[in-house]
Design an enzyme around this catalytic site. Structure first.
Site, mmCIF file in Angstrom:
data_model
loop_
_atom_site.group_PDB
_atom_site.id
_atom_site.type_symbol
_atom_site.label_atom_id
_atom_site.label_comp_id
_atom_site.label_asym_id
_atom_site.label_seq_id
_atom_site.Cartn_x
_atom_site.Cartn_y
_atom_site.Cartn_z
ATOM 1 N N LYS A 102 0.718 -1.234 -0.154
ATOM 2 C CA LYS A 102 -0.079 -0.016 -0.033
ATOM 3 C C LYS A 102 0.908 1.320 -0.050
ATOM 4 C CE LYS A 102 -4.295 -1.836 2.058
ATOM 5 N NZ LYS A 102 -5.105 -1.643 3.366
ATOM 6 N N LYS A 158 -9.076 -10.294 -8.969
ATOM 7 C CA LYS A 158 -10.168 -10.115 -7.728
ATOM 8 C C LYS A 158 -11.032 -9.214 -7.910
ATOM 9 C CE LYS A 158 -9.745 -9.384 -2.932
ATOM 10 N NZ LYS A 158 -9.461 -8.150 -2.062
ATOM 11 N N LYS A 169 -13.128 -3.272 -4.705
ATOM 12 C CA LYS A 169 -13.666 -1.854 -4.838
ATOM 13 C C LYS A 169 -12.835 -0.979 -5.620
ATOM 14 C CE LYS A 169 -12.540 -0.721 -0.095
ATOM 15 N NZ LYS A 169 -12.114 -2.257 0.536
HETATM 16 P P1 ADP Z 1 -11.947 -4.920 -1.488
HETATM 17 O O1 ADP Z 1 -10.942 -5.994 -1.950
HETATM 18 O O2 ADP Z 1 -13.063 -4.469 -2.313
HETATM 19 O O3 ADP Z 1 -11.064 -3.741 -0.988
HETATM 20 P P2 ADP Z 1 -11.815 -5.741 1.172
HETATM 21 O O4 ADP Z 1 -10.269 -5.814 1.068
HETATM 22 O O5 ADP Z 1 -12.120 -4.445 2.066
HETATM 23 O O6 ADP Z 1 -12.422 -5.734 0.032
HETATM 24 O O7 ADP Z 1 -12.260 -7.064 1.847
HETATM 25 C C1 ADP Z 1 -13.421 -7.368 2.835
HETATM 26 C C2 ADP Z 1 -13.908 -8.748 2.894
HETATM 27 O O8 ADP Z 1 -14.179 -9.323 1.761
HETATM 28 C C3 ADP Z 1 -12.466 -9.328 3.313
HETATM 29 O O9 ADP Z 1 -13.111 -10.488 4.290
HETATM 30 C C4 ADP Z 1 -12.235 -10.066 1.882
HETATM 31 O O10 ADP Z 1 -11.378 -11.483 1.896
HETATM 32 C C5 ADP Z 1 -13.469 -10.203 1.076
HETATM 33 N N1 ADP Z 1 -13.422 -10.159 -0.349
HETATM 34 C C6 ADP Z 1 -12.879 -8.955 -0.673
HETATM 35 N N2 ADP Z 1 -13.188 -9.120 -2.366
HETATM 36 C C7 ADP Z 1 -13.272 -10.364 -2.601
HETATM 37 C C8 ADP Z 1 -13.468 -11.292 -3.740
HETATM 38 N N3 ADP Z 1 -13.439 -10.749 -4.787
HETATM 39 N N4 ADP Z 1 -13.793 -12.744 -3.561
HETATM 40 C C9 ADP Z 1 -13.916 -12.977 -2.067
HETATM 41 N N5 ADP Z 1 -13.753 -12.364 -1.037
HETATM 42 C C10 ADP Z 1 -13.616 -11.156 -0.996
HETATM 43 NA NA NA Z 2 -8.881 -4.407 -0.250
#
Ligand code: ADP
Ligand code: NA
Length: 338
Positions: free
Chosen positions: A114, A205, A208
């Site tokens: 990051k 993946k 957001k």
């Molecule tokens: P993002 O990747 O959108 O920033 P976060 O990192 O805030 O999402 O993840 C929040 C939760 O959602 C975590 O437990 C993460 O493992 C799960 N998560 C996020 N994206 C995915 C995905 N594409 N598939 C499965 N689980 C996900």
């Molecule tokens: Na994330």
């Protein structure tokens, strides 16, 4: 016997959760409330480690909480709360920070990723100490050893393993210096968690922070655009609905979503759609997605319309979380010499 305790948190850093969050984490939160003494936290303190806008953070925290209740978290069974409502999180983070080596914190790979994206001037000390706050989130709720040694369960994906390892190290170090206080938490792999990829970039993946919103299905998305995104999901030039991660990443992702939401095995879906083509498959999948999220969206909007009720639910969650957190902090304060 008492149920094992589970703790998990999610950041309020988007206007809606997305399908990946739902199938990879939040749906398991709902099912674990049956089998666990569940603590779920909207981690707004973590959300300010990057630059933020106050009114937007306040709004997103509410929207995040409303979605959690709308997905089925029951305030009578699960403790759903906002991190900043329980000041012990920040207090314990300070104590744990003083037990963390500078080099040790510097080895966290998520920070390295990051911060390299943001540069030194855009990187806050808060982003550096983020994993220590996460350790505090977890250790506040480790059962008092006097009550039994059952570890707290923490659902973690691959990217969070190193942070949980640090949490265990800090717990051990605290216990060693100041006397047995924390039970070391365990990583917990929830059943049925699915990795969901971007609809436009199969294999990447769903996140957001994706470059285009077209690849992400938001939980709160309007039905029209939701349907369109699924119909336009990238597949391949073939026509057979079969699971093949390498050659058919797009179709495979859609099969995974379908299977998870409907509770049908991938093999049964392959049989159902043999010879049907992608169009029919996507049309039916769009309906399954809409059937899942329309009621969640409606319940979320209803809760957001009644802010007093939402605030009341969150105050109740914070009270329950505080009962545990305050007790843990009393012990910590006494042992540290405050
Ligand atoms: P993002 O990747 O959108 O920033 P976060 O990192 O805030 O999402 O993840 C929040 C939760 O959602 C975590 O437990 C993460 O493992 C799960 N998560 C996020 N994206 C995915 C995905 N594409 N598939 C499965 N689980 C996900
Ligand atoms: Na994330």
């Amino acid at each position: 016997a008492a149920k094992p305790r589970v703790l998990s948190g999610i950041q309020p850093t988007a206007d809606s959760f997305h399908l990946g969050n739902y199938l990879g984490a939040l749906r398991q939160w709902v099912s674990m409330q049956e089998t666990h003494d569940a603590f779920y936290c909207v981690v707004d303190l973590h959300a300010i480690t990057i630059e933020h806008e106050p009114a937007l953070l306040r709004r997103r925290t509410k929207v995040a909480a409303a979605q959690l209740f709308a997905m089925g978290l029951d305030p009578d069974r699960a403790t759903v709360f906002v991190q900043s409502h329980v000041p012990e999180h920040a207090e314990l983070a300070w104590v744990l920070g003083c037990l963390t080596g500078f080099g040790e914190a510097g080895r966290m790979t998520q920070f390295k990723d990051k911060s390299s994206k943001q540069g030194t001037s855009g990187t806050s000390v808060g982003l550096f100490t983020y994993p220590i706050l996460q350790a505090a989130d977890i250790l506040l709720y480790t059962p008092d050893p006097a009550e039994g040694k059952r570890p707290l369960r923490v659902p973690v994906g691959e990217d969070q393993r190193q942070h949980l390892e640090l949490t265990r190290t800090l717990a051990q170090r605290f216990n060693h210096r100041f006397g047995e206080t924390f039970v070391l938490p365990d990583a917990h792999i929830p059943e049925g968690a699915a990795k969901i990829t971007d609809l436009q970039e199969p294999g990447a993946k769903m996140s957001k922070s994706a470059s285009s919103a077209q690849g992400i299905i938001d939980v709160l998305e309007e039905p029209g655009p939701m349907r369109k995104k699924i119909m336009r999901a990238v597949t391949d030039t073939g026509s057979e609905v079969v699971y093949d991660e390498e050659k058919k990443a797009g179709v495979t992702n859609l099969l995974r979503i379908y299977s998870a939401l409907e509770g049908t095995s991938v093999a049964d879906l392959e049989t159902r759609y043999a010879g049907a083509g992608y169009g029919q498959f996507k049309k039916d999948l769009a309906q399954v997605v809409l059937d899942t999220f329309t009621p969640i969206r409606e319940r979320t909007l209803k809760l957001l319309d009644d802010e007093d009720e939402l605030d009341r639910l969150l105050a109740r969650g914070a009270d329950r979380a505080s009962e545990v957190a305050v007790r843990t902090m009393e012990t910590v304060r006494e042992r540290v010499g405050f």
